[in-house]
Design a protein around this motif. Structure first.
Motif, PDB file in Angstrom:
ATOM      1  N   PHE A  22       0.828  -1.205   0.000  1.00  0.00           N
ATOM      2  CA  PHE A  22       0.000   0.000   0.000  1.00  0.00           C
ATOM      3  C   PHE A  22       0.863   1.256   0.000  1.00  0.00           C
ATOM      4  CE2 PHE A  22      -3.606  -2.696   0.836  1.00  0.00           C
ATOM      5  CZ  PHE A  22      -4.693  -1.974   0.362  1.00  0.00           C
ATOM      6  N   THR A  26       0.459   3.940  -2.935  1.00  0.00           N
ATOM      7  CA  THR A  26       0.136   5.323  -2.551  1.00  0.00           C
ATOM      8  C   THR A  26       1.135   6.316  -3.140  1.00  0.00           C
ATOM      9  OG1 THR A  26      -0.900   4.543  -0.519  1.00  0.00           O
ATOM     10  CG2 THR A  26      -0.241   6.838  -0.554  1.00  0.00           C
ATOM     11  N   TRP A  84      -7.041   1.394   2.552  1.00  0.00           N
ATOM     12  CA  TRP A  84      -5.864   1.115   3.362  1.00  0.00           C
ATOM     13  C   TRP A  84      -6.201   1.140   4.857  1.00  0.00           C
ATOM     14  CZ3 TRP A  84      -2.283  -1.562   4.703  1.00  0.00           C
ATOM     15  CH2 TRP A  84      -1.153  -1.168   5.403  1.00  0.00           C
TER      16      TRP A  84
END
Length: 166
Positions: A22, A26, A84
């Motif tokens: 993640f 991101t 997330w």
């Protein structure tokens, strides 16, 4: 190492691998995580959402509770930040569960319904192994999509976790 320790290690690995995946997704340029690609779930976020849905379904099975899902993914996916946050919560649940369960309980068979209507029966330890393995498989697909950006995905193999974290 016994079954309980293995399950604890796998739950920790799952959370660690999600964290670095993640984090990398991101950090991609805007639009890359949602850019449609030639893959089953069309983009990175929708693929990661599928993993989250399966984690939730098996959490419900482990708790012998119903779940709201009628498919292996939702019709739409949430924003990356929201997903997330939800993944961190479910990862912590699996860590806490792994630290609270006995070997005897891990060997118990749980009967459940698959979302397609089929009958299922798995031990609790096999369910945990499944969610870890399933997440690894789909993070691999996300890694492939990262190469298409082009970006370098994180090395999120179990061996790296064992070397760098354990």
């Amino acid at each position: 190492m016994g079954l309980v320790e293995t399950v604890k290690r796998l739950a920790g690995y799952k959370a660690w691998a999600n964290e670095i995946t993640f984090s990398t997704v991101t950090s991609l340029s805007e639009g890359e995580a949602t850019k449609e690609r030639k893959t089953r779930y069309k983009n990175m976020i929708y693929t990661l959402n599928h993993v989250y849905v399966i984690d939730c379904i098996f959490k419900a099975h482990l708790e012998n509770q119903p779940h709201p899902y009628t498919a292996r993914n939702t019709e739409n996916y949430p924003p990356l930040e929201e997903l997330w946050k939800a993944v961190k919560i479910i990862d912590q649940w699996y860590i806490d569960y792994a630290h609270s369960i006995s070997e005897k309980e891990l060997l118990e068979i749980v009967n459940f319904q698959f979302v397609d209507g089929g009958e299922g029966a798995m031990s609790r330890s096999d369910m945990i192994l499944h969610v870890v393995n399933h997440g690894t498989y789909h993070r691999g697909l996300v890694s492939d999509m990262m190469y298409q950006v082009p970006a370098v995905p994180p090395a999120n193999d179990l061996t790296v976790y064992l070397r760098d974290v354990i």
